[in-house]
Structures are given as structure tokens and as C-alpha cells.
Design a protein around this motif. Structure first.
Motif, PDB file in Angstrom:
ATOM      1  N   ARG A   1       0.829  -1.231   0.108  1.00  0.00           N
ATOM      2  CA  ARG A   1      -0.164   0.015  -0.069  1.00  0.00           C
ATOM      3  C   ARG A   1       0.890   1.239   0.002  1.00  0.00           C
ATOM      4  O   ARG A   1       0.545   2.282  -0.632  1.00  0.00           O
ATOM      5  N   GLY A   2       1.929   1.227   0.728  1.00  0.00           N
ATOM      6  CA  GLY A   2       2.831   2.297   0.874  1.00  0.00           C
ATOM      7  C   GLY A   2       3.351   2.492  -0.588  1.00  0.00           C
ATOM      8  O   GLY A   2       3.616   3.763  -0.909  1.00  0.00           O
ATOM      9  N   VAL A   3       3.826   1.584  -1.141  1.00  0.00           N
ATOM     10  CA  VAL A   3       4.417   1.534  -2.601  1.00  0.00           C
ATOM     11  C   VAL A   3       3.533   2.083  -3.516  1.00  0.00           C
ATOM     12  O   VAL A   3       3.700   3.094  -4.167  1.00  0.00           O
ATOM     13  N   ARG A   4       2.305   1.640  -3.416  1.00  0.00           N
ATOM     14  CA  ARG A   4       1.088   2.210  -4.358  1.00  0.00           C
ATOM     15  C   ARG A   4       0.983   3.585  -4.125  1.00  0.00           C
ATOM     16  O   ARG A   4       0.666   4.475  -4.926  1.00  0.00           O
ATOM     17  N   ILE A   5       0.969   3.922  -2.931  1.00  0.00           N
ATOM     18  CA  ILE A   5       0.579   5.483  -2.512  1.00  0.00           C
ATOM     19  C   ILE A   5       1.705   6.381  -2.788  1.00  0.00           C
ATOM     20  O   ILE A   5       1.358   7.587  -3.630  1.00  0.00           O
ATOM     21  N   ASN A   6       2.906   5.927  -3.023  1.00  0.00           N
ATOM     22  CA  ASN A   6       4.033   6.703  -3.409  1.00  0.00           C
ATOM     23  C   ASN A   6       4.105   6.869  -4.575  1.00  0.00           C
ATOM     24  O   ASN A   6       4.519   8.024  -5.368  1.00  0.00           O
ATOM     25  N   THR A   7       3.756   5.729  -5.317  1.00  0.00           N
ATOM     26  CA  THR A   7       3.512   5.892  -6.900  1.00  0.00           C
ATOM     27  C   THR A   7       2.475   6.965  -7.415  1.00  0.00           C
ATOM     28  O   THR A   7       2.580   7.545  -8.384  1.00  0.00           O
ATOM     29  N   GLU A   8       1.375   6.722  -6.857  1.00  0.00           N
ATOM     30  CA  GLU A   8       0.317   7.473  -7.114  1.00  0.00           C
ATOM     31  C   GLU A   8       0.644   9.089  -6.772  1.00  0.00           C
ATOM     32  O   GLU A   8       0.324   9.892  -7.667  1.00  0.00           O
ATOM     33  N   LYS A   9       1.334   9.261  -5.658  1.00  0.00           N
ATOM     34  CA  LYS A   9       1.758  10.523  -5.423  1.00  0.00           C
ATOM     35  C   LYS A   9       2.698  11.185  -6.559  1.00  0.00           C
ATOM     36  O   LYS A   9       2.610  12.322  -6.911  1.00  0.00           O
ATOM     37  N   ASN A  10       3.560  10.394  -6.619  1.00  0.00           N
ATOM     38  CA  ASN A  10       4.583  10.713  -7.959  1.00  0.00           C
ATOM     39  C   ASN A  10       4.121  11.048  -9.150  1.00  0.00           C
ATOM     40  O   ASN A  10       4.149  11.873  -9.994  1.00  0.00           O
ATOM     41  N   ARG A  11       2.879  10.243  -9.673  1.00  0.00           N
ATOM     42  CA  ARG A  11       2.146  10.108 -10.714  1.00  0.00           C
ATOM     43  C   ARG A  11       1.566  11.713 -10.917  1.00  0.00           C
ATOM     44  O   ARG A  11       1.452  12.332 -11.842  1.00  0.00           O
ATOM     45  N   TRP A  12       0.730  11.813  -9.619  1.00  0.00           N
ATOM     46  CA  TRP A  12       0.062  13.144  -9.752  1.00  0.00           C
ATOM     47  C   TRP A  12       1.018  14.662  -9.526  1.00  0.00           C
ATOM     48  O   TRP A  12       0.571  15.367 -10.152  1.00  0.00           O
ATOM     49  N   LYS A  13       2.284  14.236  -8.954  1.00  0.00           N
ATOM     50  CA  LYS A  13       2.875  15.312  -8.967  1.00  0.00           C
ATOM     51  C   LYS A  13       3.448  15.575 -10.339  1.00  0.00           C
ATOM     52  O   LYS A  13       3.641  16.797 -10.776  1.00  0.00           O
ATOM     53  N   TYR A  14       3.945  14.301 -11.012  1.00  0.00           N
ATOM     54  CA  TYR A  14       4.306  14.730 -12.598  1.00  0.00           C
ATOM     55  C   TYR A  14       3.184  15.422 -13.398  1.00  0.00           C
ATOM     56  O   TYR A  14       3.585  16.105 -14.382  1.00  0.00           O
ATOM     57  N   GLU A  15       1.863  14.904 -13.003  1.00  0.00           N
ATOM     58  CA  GLU A  15       0.841  15.411 -13.941  1.00  0.00           C
ATOM     59  C   GLU A  15       0.592  16.907 -13.515  1.00  0.00           C
ATOM     60  O   GLU A  15       0.512  17.799 -14.589  1.00  0.00           O
ATOM     61  N   GLU A  16       0.818  17.327 -12.270  1.00  0.00           N
ATOM     62  CA  GLU A  16       0.567  18.547 -11.831  1.00  0.00           C
ATOM     63  C   GLU A  16       1.924  19.533 -12.693  1.00  0.00           C
ATOM     64  O   GLU A  16       1.821  20.764 -13.325  1.00  0.00           O
ATOM     65  N   ARG A  17       3.010  18.870 -12.623  1.00  0.00           N
ATOM     66  CA  ARG A  17       4.136  19.610 -13.285  1.00  0.00           C
ATOM     67  C   ARG A  17       4.039  19.595 -14.715  1.00  0.00           C
ATOM     68  O   ARG A  17       4.528  20.689 -15.160  1.00  0.00           O
ATOM     69  N   LYS A  18       3.500  18.813 -15.312  1.00  0.00           N
ATOM     70  CA  LYS A  18       3.300  18.728 -16.571  1.00  0.00           C
ATOM     71  C   LYS A  18       2.294  19.826 -17.205  1.00  0.00           C
ATOM     72  O   LYS A  18       2.393  20.733 -18.181  1.00  0.00           O
ATOM     73  N   PHE A  19       1.069  19.913 -16.260  1.00  0.00           N
ATOM     74  CA  PHE A  19       0.133  20.892 -16.269  1.00  0.00           C
ATOM     75  C   PHE A  19       0.634  22.171 -16.271  1.00  0.00           C
ATOM     76  O   PHE A  19       0.320  23.122 -16.991  1.00  0.00           O
TER      77      PHE A  19
END
Length: 217
Positions: free
Chosen positions: A96-114
Motif C-alpha cells: 500500500r505504501g509503494v502504491r501510494i508513493n507511486t500515485e503521489k509521484n504520478r500526480w506530481k508529474y501530472e501537476e508539473r506537466k500541467f
């Protein structure tokens, strides 16, 4: 001959026992064990009456609390089961921790891309370079069929008038060579082709350098 028998002597009379003792042989055995005295063995009625009882002086004696809450087979099995549950819980928490970190990193990447995309669009809005891609390279409006303002539009209009003037000259030349001045059947005069005057060079093109006012023939 004497028919009478002498009474027996030295006879051991035993008191008759009731059927209750004969019926319960277990009670008789317990009674004998309780009354038994042999060497150091002592048979306590508490132990005899309790088949599962253990003498308190025995090395393997346990009270109720020790027997029920001691580390026995059931307790060891519970410890192993708790360890398996804890291990499974740790694995689930790690995933769960790995998936949460992966999802956080993905959202950070999407926000940076936006944010990058927004900055890029704002830069295009400020400079107007993106709008130039939709601007026609020809200074002529295809909707209104009018030439736009500017030197490029005057150059294009001058070139277009020269093409039309040249086309009319060719048309007049070919018409005069193929036909006479009158119709031989009706005798009527043939129509004349109106040739427009030669276009003049615009003043904006005259003031330009020679390499800018070049008009393709």
C-alpha cells in the motif's frame, strides 16, 4: 451307626456384605488404594477421587492459571498464527505504501506537466507567436476576395494585374490571327477584345530595394 454329624469346628464366619459394594467395584479399589501403606508411596483420597489430578509436590504440577495460560502447544500455535498475520499485514502495508508513493509521484508529474503547459500557453498568449501559425502566408482574403494592406499585398496585386494584362494580349493576338476583321457569312464586324492598360508599379514597390520589389513574370 450314628446318623448325626458332628458340628464343624474352627469355622471363620464372615459378615455378609451387601450388594451395593459388590456393584461398585471402582469404589472398592479406591478404598483399598486409600488404605494401602507401602514404602514411601502415599495415596491421597484427593488424588484417587480425581483421575486427572496431580500432586502439588510433583515436579510437573501446574495450577489452573499456569495450565491455561502457559506456553503450551495451543499458545505456540497462536504465536505462529499471529506471526503469519503480522507478516501478511506488513506485506499489505508495504504494498500500500509503494502504491501510494507511486500515485503521489504520478500526480506530481501530472501537476508539473500541467504547469509547464500553462506557462507555455501563457507565453504564446503574451508573444502572439502561436497565432502566427493560423495566419495565412498570402496577403489575400479568400472569403472577401480582397487584397490586404501592406507591401506584400500590393506586390501580389501588381503581379495579378500583369498576368491578366498578358493574358488579354495573348487572347487578342490569337484572335486576330485566326479571324478577320469581319464575319464572311453575315458581313458584320467582328467583336474586338478590350485589352486593359499596362499596370503601373505601385509607389510602395518603387521605394523598395531591387531585391524586394522583384515580381515573378
Amino acid at each position: 451307626q450314628n446318623d448325626k454329624m458332628d458340628p464343624p469346628t474352627n469355622v471363620r464366619n464372615i459378615k455378609p456384605r451387601g450388594r451395593s459394594m459388590a456393584r461398585y467395584r471402582e469404589g472398592i479399589e479406591k478404598q483399598r488404594l486409600a488404605q494401602r501403606r507401602s514404602q514411601f508411596v502415599r495415596h491421597d483420597p484427593k488424588i484417587i477421587n480425581n483421575a486427572l489430578g496431580i500432586d502439588e509436590r510433583a515436579p510437573f504440577h501446574q495450577n489452573e492459571q499456569q495450565r491455561l495460560f502457559s506456553t503450551g502447544a495451543a499458545d505456540e500455535e497462536k504465536v505462529r498464527r499471529d506471526a503469519r498475520k503480522s507478516r501478511s499485514r506488513q506485506i499489505c502495508n508495504a504494498k500500500r505504501g509503494v502504491r501510494i508513493n507511486t500515485e503521489k509521484n504520478r500526480w506530481k508529474y501530472e501537476e508539473r506537466k500541467f504547469d509547464i503547459q500553462e506557462k507555455r500557453m501563457q507565453r504564446f498568449r503574451d508573444t502572439g507567436r502561436k497565432a502566427l501559425a493560423n495566419k495565412s502566408c498570402v496577403p489575400y482574403d479568400t472569403v472577401t476576395h480582397r487584397f490586404k494592406d501592406g507591401a506584400d499585398a500590393q506586390r501580389l496585386q501588381y503581379r495579378e494585374e500583369k498576368f491578366r494584362h498578358k493574358a488579354k494580349l495573348r487572347e487578342n493576338h490569337l484572335y486576330g490571327r485566326q479571324n478577320g476583321s469581319y464575319n464572311p457569312i453575315t458581313g458584320a464586324d467582328m467583336r474586338k477584345i478590350v485589352v486593359p492598360p499596362r499596370p503601373t508599379t505601385p509607389q510602395a514597390l518603387k521605394n523598395m530595394p531591387a531585391w524586394q520589389r522583384v515580381v515573378h513574370r
